[in-house]
Scaffold this active site. Structure first.
Site, PDB file in Angstrom:
ATOM      1  NE  ARG A  69      13.554  -8.526  42.080  1.00 20.03           N
ATOM      2  CZ  ARG A  69      14.828  -8.797  41.850  1.00 20.03           C
ATOM      3  NH1 ARG A  69      15.143 -10.014  41.429  1.00 20.03           N
ATOM      4  NH2 ARG A  69      15.766  -7.896  42.003  1.00 20.03           N
ATOM      5  CE1 TYR A 107      -2.548   3.299   2.070  1.00 19.23           C
ATOM      6  CE2 TYR A 107      -4.157   1.905   0.959  1.00 19.23           C
ATOM      7  CZ  TYR A 107      -3.822   3.100   1.573  1.00 19.23           C
ATOM      8  OH  TYR A 107      -4.774   4.101   1.690  1.00 19.23           O
ATOM      9  CB  THR A 148       4.030   6.894  13.645  1.00 15.33           C
ATOM     10  OG1 THR A 148       4.656   7.354  14.838  1.00 15.33           O
ATOM     11  CG2 THR A 148       4.372   7.801  12.479  1.00 15.33           C
ATOM     12  N   GLY A 157       5.322  -0.816   3.627  1.00 15.80           N
ATOM     13  CA  GLY A 157       5.798  -2.119   4.045  1.00 15.80           C
ATOM     14  C   GLY A 157       5.663  -3.123   2.915  1.00 15.80           C
ATOM     15  CD  GLU A 189      -3.451   2.366   8.256  1.00 17.12           C
ATOM     16  OE1 GLU A 189      -2.760   1.358   8.030  1.00 17.12           O
ATOM     17  OE2 GLU A 189      -3.781   3.174   7.364  1.00 17.12           O
ATOM     18  CG  ASP A 230       0.976  12.146  14.303  1.00 14.19           C
ATOM     19  OD1 ASP A 230       1.993  11.803  14.906  1.00 14.19           O
ATOM     20  OD2 ASP A 230       0.202  13.040  14.701  1.00 14.19           O
TER      21      ASP A 230
HETATM   22  C1  LIG Z   1      -0.791 -14.859   6.747  1.00 15.67           C
HETATM   23  C2  LIG Z   1      -2.029 -14.281   6.169  1.00 15.67           C
HETATM   24  C3  LIG Z   1      -2.899 -13.518   7.161  1.00 15.67           C
HETATM   25  C4  LIG Z   1      -2.420 -12.091   7.372  1.00 15.67           C
HETATM   26  C5  LIG Z   1      -3.565 -11.184   7.854  1.00 15.67           C
HETATM   27  C6  LIG Z   1      -3.045  -9.773   8.099  1.00 15.67           C
HETATM   28  C7  LIG Z   1      -4.136  -8.823   8.523  1.00 15.67           C
HETATM   29  C8  LIG Z   1      -3.436  -7.577   8.994  1.00 15.67           C
HETATM   30  C9  LIG Z   1      -4.415  -6.483   9.316  1.00 15.67           C
HETATM   31  C10 LIG Z   1      -3.992  -5.442   9.947  1.00 15.67           C
HETATM   32  C11 LIG Z   1      -2.587  -5.438  10.350  1.00 15.67           C
HETATM   33  C12 LIG Z   1      -2.159  -4.112  10.835  1.00 15.67           C
HETATM   34  C13 LIG Z   1      -0.716  -3.994  10.517  1.00 15.67           C
HETATM   35  C14 LIG Z   1      -0.383  -2.554  10.239  1.00 15.67           C
HETATM   36  C15 LIG Z   1       1.017  -2.441   9.660  1.00 15.67           C
HETATM   37  C16 LIG Z   1       1.381  -1.016   9.367  1.00 15.67           C
HETATM   38  C17 LIG Z   1       0.462  -0.387   8.337  1.00 15.67           C
HETATM   39  C18 LIG Z   1       0.770   1.064   8.130  1.00 15.67           C
HETATM   40  C19 LIG Z   1       0.211   1.530   6.822  1.00 15.67           C
HETATM   41  C20 LIG Z   1       0.161   3.008   6.705  1.00 15.67           C
HETATM   42  O1  LIG Z   1       0.663   3.752   7.499  1.00 15.67           O
HETATM   43  S1  LIG Z   1      -0.755   3.511   5.353  1.00 15.67           S
HETATM   44  C21 LIG Z   1      -0.677   5.265   5.385  1.00 15.67           C
HETATM   45  C22 LIG Z   1      -1.468   5.822   6.539  1.00 15.67           C
HETATM   46  N1  LIG Z   1      -1.614   7.232   6.379  1.00 15.67           N
HETATM   47  C23 LIG Z   1      -2.507   7.941   7.050  1.00 15.67           C
HETATM   48  O2  LIG Z   1      -3.219   7.472   7.920  1.00 15.67           O
HETATM   49  C24 LIG Z   1      -2.609   9.389   6.671  1.00 15.67           C
HETATM   50  C25 LIG Z   1      -3.306  10.197   7.741  1.00 15.67           C
HETATM   51  N2  LIG Z   1      -3.973  11.317   7.109  1.00 15.67           N
HETATM   52  C26 LIG Z   1      -5.328  11.227   6.770  1.00 15.67           C
HETATM   53  O3  LIG Z   1      -6.014  10.277   7.057  1.00 15.67           O
HETATM   54  C27 LIG Z   1      -5.919  12.408   6.059  1.00 15.67           C
HETATM   55  O4  LIG Z   1      -4.970  13.049   5.309  1.00 15.67           O
HETATM   56  C28 LIG Z   1      -6.596  13.395   7.026  1.00 15.67           C
HETATM   57  C29 LIG Z   1      -7.828  12.758   7.499  1.00 15.67           C
HETATM   58  C30 LIG Z   1      -5.682  13.715   8.155  1.00 15.67           C
HETATM   59  C31 LIG Z   1      -6.916  14.696   6.303  1.00 15.67           C
HETATM   60  O5  LIG Z   1      -7.426  14.348   5.057  1.00 15.67           O
HETATM   61  P1  LIG Z   1      -8.089  15.478   4.134  1.00 15.67           P
HETATM   62  O6  LIG Z   1      -8.535  14.893   2.865  1.00 15.67           O
HETATM   63  O7  LIG Z   1      -7.160  16.654   4.108  1.00 15.67           O
HETATM   64  O8  LIG Z   1      -9.383  15.728   4.919  1.00 15.67           O
HETATM   65  P2  LIG Z   1      -9.827  16.971   5.746  1.00 15.67           P
HETATM   66  O9  LIG Z   1      -9.803  18.188   4.899  1.00 15.67           O
HETATM   67  O10 LIG Z   1      -9.098  16.975   7.065  1.00 15.67           O
HETATM   68  O11 LIG Z   1     -11.322  16.504   5.992  1.00 15.67           O
HETATM   69  C32 LIG Z   1     -12.230  16.552   4.872  1.00 15.67           C
HETATM   70  C33 LIG Z   1     -13.444  15.745   5.290  1.00 15.67           C
HETATM   71  O12 LIG Z   1     -13.123  14.365   5.107  1.00 15.67           O
HETATM   72  C34 LIG Z   1     -13.402  13.662   6.311  1.00 15.67           C
HETATM   73  N3  LIG Z   1     -12.492  12.522   6.371  1.00 15.67           N
HETATM   74  C35 LIG Z   1     -11.153  12.560   6.426  1.00 15.67           C
HETATM   75  N4  LIG Z   1     -10.658  11.299   6.466  1.00 15.67           N
HETATM   76  C36 LIG Z   1     -11.729  10.471   6.403  1.00 15.67           C
HETATM   77  C37 LIG Z   1     -11.876   9.056   6.405  1.00 15.67           C
HETATM   78  N5  LIG Z   1     -10.812   8.232   6.497  1.00 15.67           N
HETATM   79  N6  LIG Z   1     -13.118   8.525   6.343  1.00 15.67           N
HETATM   80  C38 LIG Z   1     -14.196   9.360   6.276  1.00 15.67           C
HETATM   81  N7  LIG Z   1     -14.152  10.722   6.285  1.00 15.67           N
HETATM   82  C39 LIG Z   1     -12.902  11.247   6.340  1.00 15.67           C
HETATM   83  C40 LIG Z   1     -13.164  14.653   7.396  1.00 15.67           C
HETATM   84  O13 LIG Z   1     -13.788  14.258   8.594  1.00 15.67           O
HETATM   85  C41 LIG Z   1     -13.775  15.881   6.777  1.00 15.67           C
HETATM   86  O14 LIG Z   1     -15.152  15.808   6.894  1.00 15.67           O
HETATM   87  P3  LIG Z   1     -15.991  17.154   7.154  1.00 15.67           P
HETATM   88  O15 LIG Z   1     -15.633  18.054   6.002  1.00 15.67           O
HETATM   89  O16 LIG Z   1     -15.493  17.671   8.474  1.00 15.67           O
HETATM   90  O17 LIG Z   1     -17.391  16.677   7.194  1.00 15.67           O
HETATM   91  C1  LIG Z   2       6.678   1.294  10.765  1.00 14.42           C
HETATM   92  C2  LIG Z   2       5.939   2.113   9.749  1.00 14.42           C
HETATM   93  C3  LIG Z   2       5.259   1.488   8.729  1.00 14.42           C
HETATM   94  C4  LIG Z   2       4.606   2.238   7.751  1.00 14.42           C
HETATM   95  N1  LIG Z   2       3.964   1.593   6.714  1.00 14.42           N
HETATM   96  C5  LIG Z   2       3.387   2.331   5.736  1.00 14.42           C
HETATM   97  C6  LIG Z   2       2.785   1.693   4.603  1.00 14.42           C
HETATM   98  O1  LIG Z   2       2.782   0.468   4.502  1.00 14.42           O
HETATM   99  N2  LIG Z   2       2.229   2.465   3.631  1.00 14.42           N
HETATM  100  C7  LIG Z   2       2.216   3.840   3.716  1.00 14.42           C
HETATM  101  O2  LIG Z   2       1.693   4.484   2.814  1.00 14.42           O
HETATM  102  N3  LIG Z   2       2.775   4.481   4.796  1.00 14.42           N
HETATM  103  C8  LIG Z   2       3.357   3.755   5.785  1.00 14.42           C
HETATM  104  N4  LIG Z   2       3.925   4.389   6.863  1.00 14.42           N
HETATM  105  C9  LIG Z   2       3.957   5.855   6.902  1.00 14.42           C
HETATM  106  C10 LIG Z   2       2.992   6.392   7.935  1.00 14.42           C
HETATM  107  O3  LIG Z   2       1.682   6.192   7.519  1.00 14.42           O
HETATM  108  C11 LIG Z   2       3.289   7.886   8.152  1.00 14.42           C
HETATM  109  O4  LIG Z   2       4.563   7.986   8.715  1.00 14.42           O
HETATM  110  C12 LIG Z   2       2.245   8.497   9.078  1.00 14.42           C
HETATM  111  O5  LIG Z   2       1.026   8.640   8.380  1.00 14.42           O
HETATM  112  C13 LIG Z   2       2.682   9.840   9.658  1.00 14.42           C
HETATM  113  O6  LIG Z   2       2.921  10.752   8.628  1.00 14.42           O
HETATM  114  P1  LIG Z   2       4.330  11.521   8.561  1.00 14.42           P
HETATM  115  O7  LIG Z   2       5.414  10.550   8.649  1.00 14.42           O
HETATM  116  O8  LIG Z   2       4.244  12.419   7.392  1.00 14.42           O
HETATM  117  O9  LIG Z   2       4.346  12.387   9.891  1.00 14.42           O
HETATM  118  P2  LIG Z   2       4.026  13.972  10.011  1.00 14.42           P
HETATM  119  O10 LIG Z   2       2.608  14.203   9.659  1.00 14.42           O
HETATM  120  O11 LIG Z   2       5.067  14.728   9.297  1.00 14.42           O
HETATM  121  O12 LIG Z   2       4.148  14.128  11.595  1.00 14.42           O
HETATM  122  C14 LIG Z   2       5.276  14.747  12.188  1.00 14.42           C
HETATM  123  C15 LIG Z   2       4.805  15.601  13.365  1.00 14.42           C
HETATM  124  O13 LIG Z   2       3.987  16.651  12.843  1.00 14.42           O
HETATM  125  C16 LIG Z   2       2.756  16.707  13.532  1.00 14.42           C
HETATM  126  N5  LIG Z   2       1.702  17.196  12.621  1.00 14.42           N
HETATM  127  C17 LIG Z   2       1.549  16.912  11.312  1.00 14.42           C
HETATM  128  N6  LIG Z   2       0.475  17.543  10.814  1.00 14.42           N
HETATM  129  C18 LIG Z   2      -0.080  18.228  11.829  1.00 14.42           C
HETATM  130  C19 LIG Z   2      -1.230  19.074  11.963  1.00 14.42           C
HETATM  131  N7  LIG Z   2      -2.035  19.345  10.923  1.00 14.42           N
HETATM  132  N8  LIG Z   2      -1.496  19.593  13.176  1.00 14.42           N
HETATM  133  C20 LIG Z   2      -0.712  19.316  14.231  1.00 14.42           C
HETATM  134  N9  LIG Z   2       0.392  18.541  14.179  1.00 14.42           N
HETATM  135  C21 LIG Z   2       0.697  18.011  12.992  1.00 14.42           C
HETATM  136  C22 LIG Z   2       2.504  15.284  13.971  1.00 14.42           C
HETATM  137  O14 LIG Z   2       1.610  15.234  15.092  1.00 14.42           O
HETATM  138  C23 LIG Z   2       3.911  14.815  14.343  1.00 14.42           C
HETATM  139  O15 LIG Z   2       4.198  15.195  15.669  1.00 14.42           O
HETATM  140  C24 LIG Z   2       4.598   3.649   7.836  1.00 14.42           C
HETATM  141  C25 LIG Z   2       5.265   4.283   8.884  1.00 14.42           C
HETATM  142  C26 LIG Z   2       5.936   3.528   9.846  1.00 14.42           C
HETATM  143  C27 LIG Z   2       6.671   4.236  10.958  1.00 14.42           C
END
Ligand SMILES: CCCCCCCC/C=C\CCCCCCCCCC(=O)SCCNC(=O)CCNC(=O)[C@H](O)C(C)(C)COP(=O)(O)OP(=O)(O)OC[C@H]1O[C@@H](n2cnc3c(N)ncnc32)[C@H](O)[C@@H]1OP(=O)(O)O
Ligand SMILES: Cc1cc2nc3c(=O)[nH]c(=O)nc-3n(C[C@H](O)[C@H](O)[C@H](O)COP(=O)(O)OP(=O)(O)OC[C@H]3O[C@@H](n4cnc5c(N)ncnc54)[C@H](O)[C@@H]3O)c2cc1C
Length: 620
Positions: free
Chosen positions: A310, A135, A422, A177, A424, A426
């Site tokens: 302990r 992803y 962090t 990942g 999925e 922060d």
């Molecule tokens: C052997 C076989 C079996 C194996 C089985 C395995 C199964 C394993 C399952 C699970 C295992 C877990 C293991 C995990 C490993 C690590 C995985 C890590 C992967 C990653 O990290 S992926 C990348 C993750 N990245 C993020 O999470 C990014 C975070 N940022 C965001 O989500 C968004 O950017 C934001 C929400 C912060 C902002 O988005 P933006 O479009 O700018 O939206 P806003 O302007 O803030 O809001 C607009 C509007 O949209 C609403 N909204 C935002 N997000 C969502 C949402 N997700 N769903 C619904 N609505 C959403 C928000 O509330 C606003 O609404 P409003 O306008 O207020 O009404």
């Molecule tokens: C072990 C691991 C596995 C991962 N696996 C995946 C993967 O499989 N696929 C994938 O796509 N990504 C993956 N990621 C990335 C991960 O999803 C991002 O690192 C995460 O979403 C945080 O985003 P960033 O790194 O840009 O942090 P940033 O958003 O830059 O955060 C840095 C600091 O800024 C602050 N900050 C940022 N924005 C704001 C705001 N608006 N207001 C206040 N504070 C703010 C945060 O709170 C934090 O303290 C992985 C990360 C890790 C560590």
């Protein structure tokens, strides 16, 4: 008395039906039987050994992980394990590995954002692992800000293709990942551009490596991002970097379930919320909440075993020294963590139901609960992972010097777990999403739109802003309705106060930025209320087994009152309880700690028993 004899003795004195408690912990008899069966399978298979994990080089660790993943897959096929059993197997193998993302994100994304034809094309190959997906959303320059992603997907009407390109260094995909070495395909999130117009971020399936020789395809630069926190830990995962140099893919490789591009290059947004593109993150966040209770329970198990065995100080006339679990400070640090494990377990069960419910609603084009589901999954992921990461570190300290030994299991558990705060999303960024949902709810209170679900209490905010908790004696804090009202009043008052203060700013965005810390704290109060209320709902269910419900009631009170004690300032500042009532809550907590230990040693040791089985396949 030897530790194991002590355990056996304590279990014999069990004040409750340990077998039934196992069922409660697992969620159902069937779930317990699956857990037990798969745990024994892993523990008895030498291939899954982990006692050497922290001594391996990164390369050997990765090879060892691949070997384990291949063996797990072989066992899944041979034994025809169900999806639930396979997921359990991953959990017990307990090593971050590319299959987490293939099964946990790549496949769910195609199911959630692909149209029927795309699901029929890609899923059979993915289920058979003929292709391995990751992803790839986060970039070097953007992770939290998904709308800031720079990778482009430009439609070429001449050839009916998208051109995937990394225009800048910061647009390099970074962190996914499974990307660094294993994946043959990636789900790429990129800016969709048609006829010069930018339509925001959408998902595209892109092949990265040849299915013949696994070498990167033309235009693809891909590799591993290197060592991460700790020695073993997450270094079993090949988190990678990826750049595109004008890579061409067919139009039908854009996931078209949420929006489409026609043959003529016209962008079509279905009549569904654009946020469905974020759906996979919502799915994983709800799984991460369930995982939190598991990781927390492992740490608590280790710290409980240590605390029971302990002895330090307190010997009289040459007699045995005092068990450290008898110290009030040890109890006040350990027992709330034990209670939190159960609290997160139960709220995770409810969140799984909520997610299933919204998935069914989406299929009927009912988007009414999507905002609440986003707020609940984001908030619970944030609060439970932060609490669990802190708890694992606390458990290390509860074990004195031995907690710092790798062989205790705690350093590795901590190093593997903490990125959950962090990835999925922060945790602070997610809390601000919850705050956005809370402020929107408060702003609509006058509109006649009645808040429902987890935010329903906000509809009673006028009462809650005036109410005073009816507590005159310590035992009054044992009433679930008294605790619930205190948590509701605190959460309502913190949100309403933030909303009022926001009105002092002409520009809402500026106000939100200035008040972000208060808003994040109001979000925590709201999420902790959800956890408390779901624990109460669990206790209202029929819970079989002698004394089981009684134990859970004690754990509920320990969880809620330890939170109230920790955040007493919020409760008193918002007027719902007085300092004296706060003192009575603390008095009741002390009484509960002694009760948890003396009346319920097997509760702790039960955790030891159940989690011992989980730990059997681990290095400690
Ligand atoms: C052997 C076989 C079996 C194996 C089985 C395995 C199964 C394993 C399952 C699970 C295992 C877990 C293991 C995990 C490993 C690590 C995985 C890590 C992967 C990653 O990290 S992926 C990348 C993750 N990245 C993020 O999470 C990014 C975070 N940022 C965001 O989500 C968004 O950017 C934001 C929400 C912060 C902002 O988005 P933006 O479009 O700018 O939206 P806003 O302007 O803030 O809001 C607009 C509007 O949209 C609403 N909204 C935002 N997000 C969502 C949402 N997700 N769903 C619904 N609505 C959403 C928000 O509330 C606003 O609404 P409003 O306008 O207020 O009404
Ligand atoms: C072990 C691991 C596995 C991962 N696996 C995946 C993967 O499989 N696929 C994938 O796509 N990504 C993956 N990621 C990335 C991960 O999803 C991002 O690192 C995460 O979403 C945080 O985003 P960033 O790194 O840009 O942090 P940033 O958003 O830059 O955060 C840095 C600091 O800024 C602050 N900050 C940022 N924005 C704001 C705001 N608006 N207001 C206040 N504070 C703010 C945060 O709170 C934090 O303290 C992985 C990360 C890790 C560590």
């Amino acid at each position: 008395m030897e530790a194991l004899d002590y355990h056996a003795e304590e279990r014999r004195k069990a004040e409750f039906d340990v077998e039934e408690m196992k069922i409660v912990w697992a969620g159902s008899r069937q779930a317990y039987e699956i857990s037990d069966r798969v745990a024994r399978l892993v523990a008895s298979d030498p291939v899954f050994r982990k006692d050497n994990r922290t001594m391996l080089s990164r390369k050997d660790l990765f090879k060892d992980t691949l070997r384990k993943a291949a063996h797990a897959w072989k066992r899944i096929i041979e034994l025809r394990l169900s999806e639930e059993e396979a997921s359990k197997l991953r959990f017990f193998v307990d090593q971050p590995v590319f299959t987490d993302l293939h099964w946990g994100m790549f496949i769910p994304a195609i199911k959630g954002q692909g149209n029927e034809e795309q699901q029929q094309k890609w899923l059979p190959m993915a289920y058979k692992m003929q292709i391995i997906g990751c992803y790839a959303q986060t970039e070097l320059g953007h992770g939290s800000n998904v709308q800031g992603l720079e990778t482009t997907a430009t439609f070429d009407p001449e050839t009916d293709e998208f051109v995937i390109h990394s225009p800048t260094l910061t647009s390099s995909k970074w962190w996914p990942g499974g990307l660094g070495k294993v994946s043959t395909h990636a789900l790429i999130y990129a800016r969709l551009i048609t006829d010069g117009q930018d339509h925001g971020v959408h998902g595209f399936i892109v092949q990265l490596r040849s299915l013949d020789d696994h070498l990167p395809l033309p235009g693809i630069t891909v590799g591993d991002i290197g060592m991460k926190f700790g020695s073993g830990a997450y270094n079993s995962m090949d988190n990678g970097v990826l750049r595109f140099d004008h890579v061409r893919i067919l139009r039908d490789q854009m996931l078209m379930g949420v929006s489409q591009v026609t043959r003529e290059g016209k962008f079509m947004q279905s009549d569904v919320p654009r946020q469905l593109v974020y759906g996979t993150m919502v799915y994983v966040r709800q799984k991460i909440v369930a995982d939190a209770s598991c990781a927390l329970s492992r740490a608590v198990c280790i710290a409980t075993r240590y605390s029971v065995v302990r002895r330090q100080f307190g010997s009289h006339n040459g007699g045995p020294e005092t068990q450290v679990i008898d110290y009030k400070t040890q109890q006040s640090r350990l027992f709330p963590l034990l209670a939190s494990a159960y609290a997160f377990r139960f709220v995770g069960e409810w969140l799984k139901w909520l997610y299933t419910d919204v998935t069914q609603r989406l299929q009927a084009s009912d988007f009414s609960t999507l905002p609440e589901v986003h707020a609940c999954t984001a908030g619970l992921k944030s609060v439970t992972t932060s609490a669990t990461a802190d708890a694992i570190e606390e458990c290390r300290k509860l074990c004195g010097g031995h907690g710092y030994l790798s062989s205790s299991g705690l350093p590795e558990l901590f190093a593997v777990y903490v990125p959950a705060c962090t990835y999925e999303g922060d945790n602070v960024v997610l809390l601000l999403q919850v705050a956005r949902f809370l402020m929107k709810t408060v702003s609509q209170l006058g509109s006649g739109k009645k808040p429902v679900g987890t935010i329903a209490y906000m509809g009673r905010s006028e009462h809650l802003l005036q109410c005073r908790c009816e507590v005159e004696r310590a035992e009054d804090w044992l009433k679930p309705n008294v605790i619930l009202e205190a948590f509701e009043a605190r959460a309502a008052r913190m949100s309403v106060t933030c909303a009022k203060n926001l009105n002092n700013f002409a520009n809402q965005e500026e106000g939100f930025a200035q008040l972000a810390t208060d808003l994040a704290e109001a979000a925590v109060a709201h999420v902790q209320l959800i956890i408390v209320s779901k624990f109460i709902e669990k206790l209202q269910q029929d819970i079989p087994g002698k004394g089981v419900k009684r134990q859970l009631e004690i754990l509920f009170n320990v969880y809620a009152l330890s939170l109230l004690h920790k955040h007493l300032g919020d409760f008193v500042a918002s007027g719902c309880i007085t300092p004296k009532q706060g003192a009575l809550a603390n008095e009741q907590l002390r009484l509960l700690y002694s009760q948890v230990h003396f009346d319920n040693p097997s509760l702790l040791l039960y955790m030891v028993l159940l989690l011992e089985r989980l730990l059997q396949s681990t290095s400690f």
